[in-house]
Design an enzyme around this catalytic site. Structure first.
Site, short mmCIF file in Angstrom:
data_model
loop_
_atom_site.label_atom_id
_atom_site.label_comp_id
_atom_site.label_asym_id
_atom_site.label_seq_id
_atom_site.Cartn_x
_atom_site.Cartn_y
_atom_site.Cartn_z
N TYR A 192 6.48 -6.48 -3.74
CA TYR A 192 5.81 -7.40 -4.57
C TYR A 192 6.35 -7.68 -6.02
O TYR A 192 6.71 -8.76 -6.65
CB TYR A 192 4.34 -7.29 -4.70
N ASP B 237 -1.44 -6.00 2.63
CA ASP B 237 -1.73 -7.35 2.64
C ASP B 237 -1.65 -7.77 4.01
O ASP B 237 -2.66 -8.54 4.42
CB ASP B 237 -0.54 -8.04 1.95
N LYS C 73 6.25 3.26 7.03
CA LYS C 73 7.34 2.88 7.94
C LYS C 73 8.46 4.04 7.65
O LYS C 73 9.53 3.87 7.48
CB LYS C 73 7.85 1.53 7.65
N ASP D 277 -5.28 -8.84 6.56
CA ASP D 277 -5.69 -10.25 7.19
C ASP D 277 -5.82 -10.03 8.68
O ASP D 277 -6.62 -10.71 9.22
CB ASP D 277 -4.47 -11.18 6.91
N ASP E 97 3.67 -0.53 12.57
CA ASP E 97 3.76 -1.16 13.66
C ASP E 97 2.66 -0.74 14.68
O ASP E 97 1.99 -1.55 15.17
CB ASP E 97 5.13 -1.25 14.15
C1 IPM Z 1 -4.03 -11.43 -1.03
C2 IPM Z 1 -3.13 -12.54 -1.26
C3 IPM Z 1 -2.25 -12.56 -2.25
C4 IPM Z 1 -1.32 -11.32 -2.18
C5 IPM Z 1 -1.04 -13.95 -2.50
C6 IPM Z 1 -2.13 -14.87 -2.72
C7 IPM Z 1 -0.23 -13.75 -3.69
O1 IPM Z 1 -2.58 -12.92 -0.11
O2 IPM Z 1 -4.63 -10.97 -2.08
O3 IPM Z 1 -4.12 -10.98 0.04
O4 IPM Z 1 -0.27 -11.15 -1.23
O5 IPM Z 1 -1.73 -10.38 -2.58
MG MG Z 2 -3.10 -11.61 1.57
#
Ligand code: IPM
Ligand code: MG
Length: 362
Positions: free
Chosen positions: A141, A243, A186, A247, A219
């Protein structure tokens, strides 16, 4: 107590969900004798529109001198032009970095009422209680980004200190929970991951001999997280893996709209935000799920203000609202659903009832 909270609503549904969390915090304040002062500032696309930059200096200044920061979400199609010089997301990354918030705590605890909303078989979800600790201020990042005509690169860089501090935070959380820590990397391909694995092994061996550490490749972790989520307690991983995996983990809870987060550094100031995005498709309609932001406010009470009992009462209030069938559209799965305001009111109503946790403290 008295606390100054900076609110950064941001874009899309950000203003709606932060308003919900403020209403809940005000209820907590009135009920348990605290005074929370809120000050709103700009971040993300809203800040670009007003000032040309996604993180105005005055926003950062206000955040630095606050006790805690409550954030909605940033981004949206309006600012997504790939050729744009500034993007809303840069504001979020910059404030995390500037405040030194390297540890991002993302708890994942499926709630019975939301099991129907998960695409995963309910029997796999019972008893799941995971805390993901995502490294937040390093890795790909923040490495150098380059674009030369048809080629591009993003540098992924970590040093031992950056790894050590986030692993310490994760290991001490593991110690206060079931004593199990899974580190995700990884290491079969990436040099940063091999360093990550070495440092993690060392820190746990030297400082947390009572914590059981296992290493997982990212993975296979992506698979195991869905196949046997109960096998995990605290998971620590680098920025981008965290990240992506969170999700994915939100599907264990049934919806992205249920997952809160706390971003912490060395001091007590932190940023508290839902892990979901700005959901521009439903912005302004009053139907966004406010629970993740309300649960983030609970984390704010716990981690920045030291009000653990109040935090538990808010978590209980959300849990009771869900039990009572107060479900937003993302959770309803064919059942009747309510909007943001009604879900928030349900949590506030629950907070008026006696809270066992608080009685224990008194
Ligand atoms: C999160 C989001 C952010 C990230 C984006 C919006 C930059 O996806 O907080 O998980 O990737 O950290
Ligand atoms: Mg995110």
């Amino acid at each position: 107590m008295q606390a100054d909270i900076v609110v950064l609503p941001g874009d899309g549904i950000g203003p709606e969900v932060t308003a919900a969390a403020i209403a809940v915090l005000n209820t907590v304040g009135a009920r348990y004798g605290h005074r929370f002062r809120f000050e709103q500032h700009l971040i993300g696309g809203a800040a670009i529109d007003a000032t040309g930059t996604p993180l105005p200096a005055e926003t950062l200044e206000a955040a630095r001198s606050a006790d805690a920061v409550l954030l909605g979400a940033v981004g949206g199609p309006k600012w997504s032009d790939p050729n744009a010089k500034v993007r809303p997301e840069q504001g979020l990354l910059a404030i995390r970095k500037a405040l030194g918030l390297y540890a991002n705590l993302r708890p994942v605890k499926p709630h019975a009422a939301a099991l129907g909303a998960s695409p995963i078989k309910p029997h796999l979800l019972q008893g799941v209680d995971i805390m993901v600790v995502r490294e937040l201020t390093g890795g790909i990042y923040f490495g150098r980004k380059q674009r030369n005509g048809d080629s591009a690169s993003d540098l992924c860089e970590y040093n031992a200190d950056e790894i050590r501090r986030v692993v310490r935070r994760a290991a001490s959380l593991a110690r206060s929970r079931s004593g199990r820590l899974t580190s995700v990397d990884k290491a079969n391909v990436l040099e940063t991951s091999r360093l990550w694995r070495d440092v993690t092994t060392q820190v746990v061996r030297d400082e947390f001999p009572d914590v059981a550490l296992e290493h997982q490749l990212v993975d296979s972790m992506a698979m195991h997280l869905i196949a046997k989520p109960r096998a995990y307690d605290v998971i620590v991983t680098e920025n981008m893996f965290g990240d992506i995996l969170t999700d994915e983990a939100s599907m264990l809870a049934g919806s992205l709209g249920l997952l809160p987060s706390a971003s912490l550094g060395e001091g007590t100031v932190g940023i508290y935000e839902p892990i979901h995005g700005s959901a521009p498709d439903i912005a302004g309609q009053g139907i966004a799920n406010p629970y993740a932001t309300i649960l983030s406010a609970a984390m704010l009470l716990r981690h920045s203000l030291g009000l653990d009992a109040e935090a538990q009462c808010v978590e209980l209030a959300v849990s009771n609202a869900l039990d009572a069938g107060v479900l937003t559209a993302d959770l309803a799965d064919g059942r009747p659903s309510v909007g943001t305001r009604a879900a928030t009111d349900a949590v506030i109503a629950q907070l008026q009832l006696p809270c066992q946790v608080m009685e224990l403290r008194d």
